[in-house]
Design an enzyme around this catalytic site. Structure first.
Site, mmCIF file in Angstrom:
data_model
loop_
_atom_site.group_PDB
_atom_site.id
_atom_site.type_symbol
_atom_site.label_atom_id
_atom_site.label_comp_id
_atom_site.label_asym_id
_atom_site.label_seq_id
_atom_site.Cartn_x
_atom_site.Cartn_y
_atom_site.Cartn_z
ATOM 1 N N ASP A 10 0.876 -1.176 0.000
ATOM 2 C CA ASP A 10 0.000 0.000 0.000
ATOM 3 C C ASP A 10 0.911 1.223 0.000
ATOM 4 O O ASP A 10 2.131 1.109 0.177
ATOM 5 C CB ASP A 10 -0.893 -0.013 1.252
ATOM 6 C CG ASP A 10 -1.796 1.218 1.325
ATOM 7 O OD1 ASP A 10 -2.339 1.625 0.286
ATOM 8 O OD2 ASP A 10 -1.946 1.796 2.422
ATOM 9 N N SER A 11 0.288 2.384 -0.131
ATOM 10 C CA SER A 11 1.072 3.618 -0.072
ATOM 11 C C SER A 11 1.560 3.903 1.348
ATOM 12 O O SER A 11 2.470 4.704 1.536
ATOM 13 C CB SER A 11 0.219 4.790 -0.556
ATOM 14 O OG SER A 11 -0.939 4.891 0.236
ATOM 15 N N TYR A 42 -0.833 8.484 -2.411
ATOM 16 C CA TYR A 42 -0.845 8.163 -3.837
ATOM 17 C C TYR A 42 -2.050 8.798 -4.549
ATOM 18 O O TYR A 42 -2.036 9.012 -5.743
ATOM 19 C CB TYR A 42 -0.971 6.645 -4.023
ATOM 20 C CG TYR A 42 0.286 5.820 -3.928
ATOM 21 C CD1 TYR A 42 1.480 6.342 -3.428
ATOM 22 C CD2 TYR A 42 0.271 4.492 -4.354
ATOM 23 C CE1 TYR A 42 2.620 5.543 -3.352
ATOM 24 C CE2 TYR A 42 1.405 3.693 -4.290
ATOM 25 C CZ TYR A 42 2.582 4.216 -3.781
ATOM 26 O OH TYR A 42 3.703 3.425 -3.709
ATOM 27 N N GLY A 43 -3.117 9.017 -3.766
ATOM 28 C CA GLY A 43 -4.438 9.232 -4.341
ATOM 29 C C GLY A 43 -4.632 10.409 -5.259
ATOM 30 O O GLY A 43 -5.564 10.430 -6.055
ATOM 31 N N CYS A 73 -4.352 -1.551 -1.722
ATOM 32 C CA CYS A 73 -4.476 -0.113 -1.976
ATOM 33 C C CYS A 73 -5.558 0.083 -3.030
ATOM 34 O O CYS A 73 -5.450 -0.466 -4.141
ATOM 35 C CB CYS A 73 -3.129 0.414 -2.483
ATOM 36 S SG CYS A 73 -3.191 2.154 -2.984
ATOM 37 N N THR A 75 -6.289 2.795 -4.596
ATOM 38 C CA THR A 75 -5.802 3.650 -5.678
ATOM 39 C C THR A 75 -5.061 2.826 -6.733
ATOM 40 O O THR A 75 -5.317 2.958 -7.933
ATOM 41 C CB THR A 75 -4.866 4.726 -5.090
ATOM 42 O OG1 THR A 75 -5.593 5.415 -4.075
ATOM 43 C CG2 THR A 75 -4.406 5.696 -6.136
ATOM 44 N N GLU A 152 -2.714 8.791 8.367
ATOM 45 C CA GLU A 152 -1.253 8.626 8.484
ATOM 46 C C GLU A 152 -0.708 9.438 9.665
ATOM 47 O O GLU A 152 0.320 9.126 10.228
ATOM 48 C CB GLU A 152 -0.554 9.068 7.187
ATOM 49 C CG GLU A 152 -0.765 8.115 6.013
ATOM 50 C CD GLU A 152 0.058 6.825 6.091
ATOM 51 O OE1 GLU A 152 1.182 6.842 6.605
ATOM 52 O OE2 GLU A 152 -0.458 5.784 5.629
ATOM 53 N N CYS A 186 -10.903 2.893 0.044
ATOM 54 C CA CYS A 186 -9.481 3.129 0.279
ATOM 55 C C CYS A 186 -9.149 2.360 1.549
ATOM 56 O O CYS A 186 -9.895 2.415 2.531
ATOM 57 C CB CYS A 186 -9.245 4.619 0.464
ATOM 58 S SG CYS A 186 -7.642 5.024 1.171
ATOM 59 N N THR A 187 -8.031 1.644 1.519
ATOM 60 C CA THR A 187 -7.716 0.772 2.655
ATOM 61 C C THR A 187 -7.362 1.542 3.924
ATOM 62 O O THR A 187 -7.281 0.956 5.007
ATOM 63 C CB THR A 187 -6.576 -0.200 2.297
ATOM 64 O OG1 THR A 187 -5.492 0.559 1.751
ATOM 65 C CG2 THR A 187 -7.042 -1.228 1.284
ATOM 66 N N HIS A 188 -7.157 2.841 3.810
ATOM 67 C CA HIS A 188 -6.926 3.639 5.019
ATOM 68 C C HIS A 188 -8.229 3.879 5.796
ATOM 69 O O HIS A 188 -8.191 4.103 7.011
ATOM 70 C CB HIS A 188 -6.345 5.011 4.670
ATOM 71 C CG HIS A 188 -4.873 5.025 4.419
ATOM 72 N ND1 HIS A 188 -4.303 4.459 3.312
ATOM 73 C CD2 HIS A 188 -3.857 5.562 5.143
ATOM 74 C CE1 HIS A 188 -2.983 4.650 3.357
ATOM 75 N NE2 HIS A 188 -2.695 5.317 4.463
HETATM 76 N N1 DGL Z 1 -4.640 3.103 1.006
HETATM 77 C C1 DGL Z 1 -4.603 3.800 -0.255
HETATM 78 C C2 DGL Z 1 -5.853 3.458 -1.027
HETATM 79 O O1 DGL Z 1 -6.427 2.443 -0.715
HETATM 80 C C3 DGL Z 1 -4.362 5.235 -0.003
HETATM 81 C C4 DGL Z 1 -3.982 5.975 -1.227
HETATM 82 C C5 DGL Z 1 -3.198 7.209 -0.954
HETATM 83 O O2 DGL Z 1 -2.070 7.074 -0.551
HETATM 84 O O3 DGL Z 1 -3.729 8.295 -1.230
HETATM 85 O O4 DGL Z 1 -6.262 4.119 -1.945
#
Ligand code: DGL
Length: 271
Positions: A10-11, A42-43, A73, A75, A152, A186-188
């Site tokens: 993931d990012s 990343y988004g 992730c 994204t 984050e 989004c996994t966050h």
């Molecule tokens: N966890 C990433 C996702 O699922 C986050 C992307 C990001 O870093 O913006 O999209």
């Protein structure tokens, strides 16, 4: 039987939502996690950059000779899944298909909410799969670019006034649309689950894309005879592209285990 590890990336921290579920469902599997904390988020990035980053993330994980790659992730899953699947000779799992299946199963009124990063929402990926699985599904989608930096930064608990205000503003149109299932695309976002769920109320079932992807991966590894031998205690290793301290502290809280000794920093630009 296949003892090779599963690579997950993931990012940043978000992919740990998939790791937690992978570890719960398949405690005998070795996992190698890479969080690109030096380049998160990343988004908001273009497809070209995302594909470049994703290729590097996978190239790093491939040094461990994994039997499968989990793109934890949203994204990257919405933007580069096809590229990564075409370029790799091991199964590559993304989050879109598993999450869309779950939403299609859960919705009663055919109104599904979707939140994700700008890149994920721009891709239209979830809408395409839902149209195939459940024609006529009405999707109300909203990009939520501020949520990843808040997570984050560890600002994801109920009572945090900034996180609560931002969630309420992003989700107002989704709630107003009367959705009964909401894809946390989004996994966050599951790290903010309590705030999101308090705002949406009990009528909206939340779909955790990392969790759904982990279940999907388990079924496919089983089907293809790729599971590890029962009884083995899975070893979990964590790598990040920025300093390890912040990641270790938040990851330990989230996973409920002390990962501090097992997190290493790497130079992802070398891959
Ligand atoms: N966890 C990433 C996702 O699922 C986050 C992307 C990001 O870093 O913006 O999209």
């Amino acid at each position: 039987m296949d003892p090779r590890p599963i690579g997950v990336f993931d990012s940043g921290l978000g992919g740990l939502t998939a790791v937690r579920e992978l570890a719960r469902l398949m405690p005998e599997e070795d996992l190698v996690y890479f969080g690109d904390t030096g380049r998160v988020p990343y988004g908001g990035r273009s497809r070209d950059i995302l594909v470049r980053y994703a290729r590097q993330d996978v190239a790093f994980l491939r040094t461990f000779r994994p039997k499968a790659i989990v793109i934890a992730c949203g994204t990257v899953s919405t933007t580069a899944l096809d590229v990564l699947q075409a370029e790799n000779d091991v199964p590559v799992f993304g989050v879109v298909e598993p999450a869309a299946h779950a939403a299609a199963r859960l919705t009663r009124n055919g109104r599904v909410g979707l939140i994700g990063t700008k890149a994920s929402i721009r891709s239209g990926a979830y809408e395409r799969v839902l149209a195939r699985l459940r024609p006529g599904t009405q999707v109300t989608a909203r990009a939520c670019p501020l949520l990843v930096p808040l997570v984050e930064d560890g600002r994801s608990s109920p009572g945090d006034p900034v996180a609560e205000t931002v969630v309420a503003e992003y989700l107002a149109p989704v709630k107003a649309a009367g959705v009964d299932a909401l894809i946390l695309g989004c996994t966050h976002y599951p790290l903010m689950r309590r705030i999101i769920s308090a705002y949406m109320g009990p009528q909206a079932a939340l779909v955790d894309v990392g969790e759904q992807c982990a279940r999907w991966a388990k079924e496919r590894l089983e089907r293809d005879g790729l599971r590890n031998r029962p009884g083995h205690t899975g070893v979990h290793r964590y790598f990040v592209s920025d300093s390890t301290e912040d990641f270790s502290a938040l990851a330990s809280v989230f996973l409920g285990e002390d990962v501090a000794g097992g997190v290493e920093q790497i130079d992802i630009t070398a891959y």
